[in-house]
Design an enzyme around this catalytic site. Sequence first.
Site, PDB file in Angstrom:
ATOM      1  N   TYR A 143      36.666  43.903  -0.549  1.00  0.00           N
ATOM      2  CA  TYR A 143      35.727  43.963   0.576  1.00  0.00           C
ATOM      3  C   TYR A 143      34.772  45.117   0.302  1.00  0.00           C
ATOM      4  CZ  TYR A 143      34.629  42.758   5.443  1.00  0.00           C
ATOM      5  OH  TYR A 143      34.030  42.281   6.573  1.00  0.00           O
ATOM      6  N   ASN A 149      38.077  25.828  13.482  1.00  0.00           N
ATOM      7  CA  ASN A 149      39.315  26.276  14.124  1.00  0.00           C
ATOM      8  C   ASN A 149      39.623  27.739  13.833  1.00  0.00           C
ATOM      9  OD1 ASN A 149      39.687  25.301  11.432  1.00  0.00           O
ATOM     10  ND2 ASN A 149      41.877  25.695  11.688  1.00  0.00           N
ATOM     11  N   SER A 150      38.733  28.428  13.095  1.00  0.00           N
ATOM     12  CA  SER A 150      38.929  29.854  12.826  1.00  0.00           C
ATOM     13  C   SER A 150      38.704  30.641  14.116  1.00  0.00           C
ATOM     14  CB  SER A 150      37.938  30.325  11.765  1.00  0.00           C
ATOM     15  OG  SER A 150      36.612  30.269  12.296  1.00  0.00           O
ATOM     16  N   ARG A 190      44.097  17.463   7.991  1.00  0.00           N
ATOM     17  CA  ARG A 190      45.425  18.084   7.938  1.00  0.00           C
ATOM     18  C   ARG A 190      46.415  17.158   8.628  1.00  0.00           C
ATOM     19  NH1 ARG A 190      44.130  23.421  10.241  1.00  0.00           N
ATOM     20  NH2 ARG A 190      42.102  22.928   9.368  1.00  0.00           N
ATOM     21  N   TYR A 232      28.509  33.422   6.889  1.00  0.00           N
ATOM     22  CA  TYR A 232      29.206  34.666   7.255  1.00  0.00           C
ATOM     23  C   TYR A 232      30.569  34.783   6.578  1.00  0.00           C
ATOM     24  CZ  TYR A 232      31.946  31.847  10.577  1.00  0.00           C
ATOM     25  OH  TYR A 232      32.786  30.911  11.142  1.00  0.00           O
ATOM     26  N   MET A 288      35.174  30.906   2.351  1.00  0.00           N
ATOM     27  CA  MET A 288      36.592  30.622   2.137  1.00  0.00           C
ATOM     28  C   MET A 288      36.870  29.743   0.924  1.00  0.00           C
ATOM     29  SD  MET A 288      38.019  30.499   6.058  1.00  0.00           S
ATOM     30  CE  MET A 288      37.992  28.750   6.025  1.00  0.00           C
ATOM     31  N   PHE A 318      25.108  36.824   7.560  1.00  0.00           N
ATOM     32  CA  PHE A 318      25.458  37.714   8.670  1.00  0.00           C
ATOM     33  C   PHE A 318      26.776  38.417   8.399  1.00  0.00           C
ATOM     34  CE2 PHE A 318      27.399  38.892  12.712  1.00  0.00           C
ATOM     35  CZ  PHE A 318      26.374  39.650  13.241  1.00  0.00           C
ATOM     36  N   TRP A 319      26.792  39.723   8.673  1.00  0.00           N
ATOM     37  CA  TRP A 319      27.995  40.538   8.544  1.00  0.00           C
ATOM     38  C   TRP A 319      28.024  41.490   9.727  1.00  0.00           C
ATOM     39  CZ3 TRP A 319      28.839  45.232   4.861  1.00  0.00           C
ATOM     40  CH2 TRP A 319      30.209  45.550   4.797  1.00  0.00           C
ATOM     41  N   LYS A 363      46.608  33.396  15.180  1.00  0.00           N
ATOM     42  CA  LYS A 363      46.327  34.741  14.688  1.00  0.00           C
ATOM     43  C   LYS A 363      47.541  35.641  14.926  1.00  0.00           C
ATOM     44  CE  LYS A 363      41.942  36.279  14.980  1.00  0.00           C
ATOM     45  NZ  LYS A 363      41.613  36.524  13.573  1.00  0.00           N
TER      46      LYS A 363
END
Length: 320
Positions: free
Chosen positions: A39, A138-139, A163, A230, A233, A255-256, A315
């Site tokens: 990162y 779905n994040s 899935r 952003y 994955m 975007f960050w 999460k």
Amino acid sequence: SLFRLKDLELAKLGDSDVHVKMLAAPINPADINMIQGTYPILSPLPAVGGNEGVGEVLEVGRCVAALKPGDRVIPASTGLGTWRTHGVFPEETLLKVPGDIPVLSAATLSVNPCTAYRMLTDFQNLAPGDSVIQNAANSGVGQAVIQIAKAFGIKTINVVRDRPDLPKLVERLVALGADHVITEEMLRKPEMKDLFKSIPKPRLALNCVGGKSTTEMLRHLQPKGTMVTYGGMAKQPVMVPVSAFIFRDVRLRGFWMTQWRKDHAQDQESLAGMMDALCQLIQRGQLTAPACTEVPLQDYKAALEASMKPFTSSKQILLL
């Protein structure tokens, strides 16, 4: 493992410091990336992990005016190190949040909902009835986009990976306010034309996957529409057909959230405005915490492992 649970001596409370008892802190992908060193922010070691969470003020230094014991606080910027039971932090590193919003909502407020809010407001002037398309719907960010867009009267087209428990996921996203939930495969099908009979083509696409998914989403973007990336994955580049640039003049942006906070460090009003708007949505029940699994701090190893599994729909939240 790079992690250990350690007991440390608490720093002395300076005049401008705040002693916080942490209540809950999530494990986000960026936290893991920071630890792996992949990162753009590297903390000097030894470091405490965690960039997000909520705590209660226990004590304040004598020059602290804006906070008092009993207040709920969240980090004002990245790198606070929230995976701890107690901390002494400078006042300006903390933001007060209303005490009546749920702990899990406050704990997950400063990264994903803020990212969703900025992306929905900063790149296109969206009006009620307009539509947005997003992948990885779905994040944590995806779930916040669905709910904030719904509150703004904006329609969402939500792309997810196929899935085993797809119907269950679709049901959950629709319950949050999703207008359409489709798989990556469906994006390529001619039936997409039928979808756009009832909903305008999107002016905004939100991408945190990359690769094929992005190219397929771009196809459906309106002329002069914007795609905001952003995350990545799929670990594959964003591929754009030349025709999308020439004949439809699509805009590609990035975007960050960390950068937005840096750019607006002197602009307390826009930060406060966003936090107020999000807290009001939470208070009205229009923005809920993502699906969470609560894990006591001593079980942190299991929580870290669970957070790195594919297709995670919950999460991990450390209870401190």
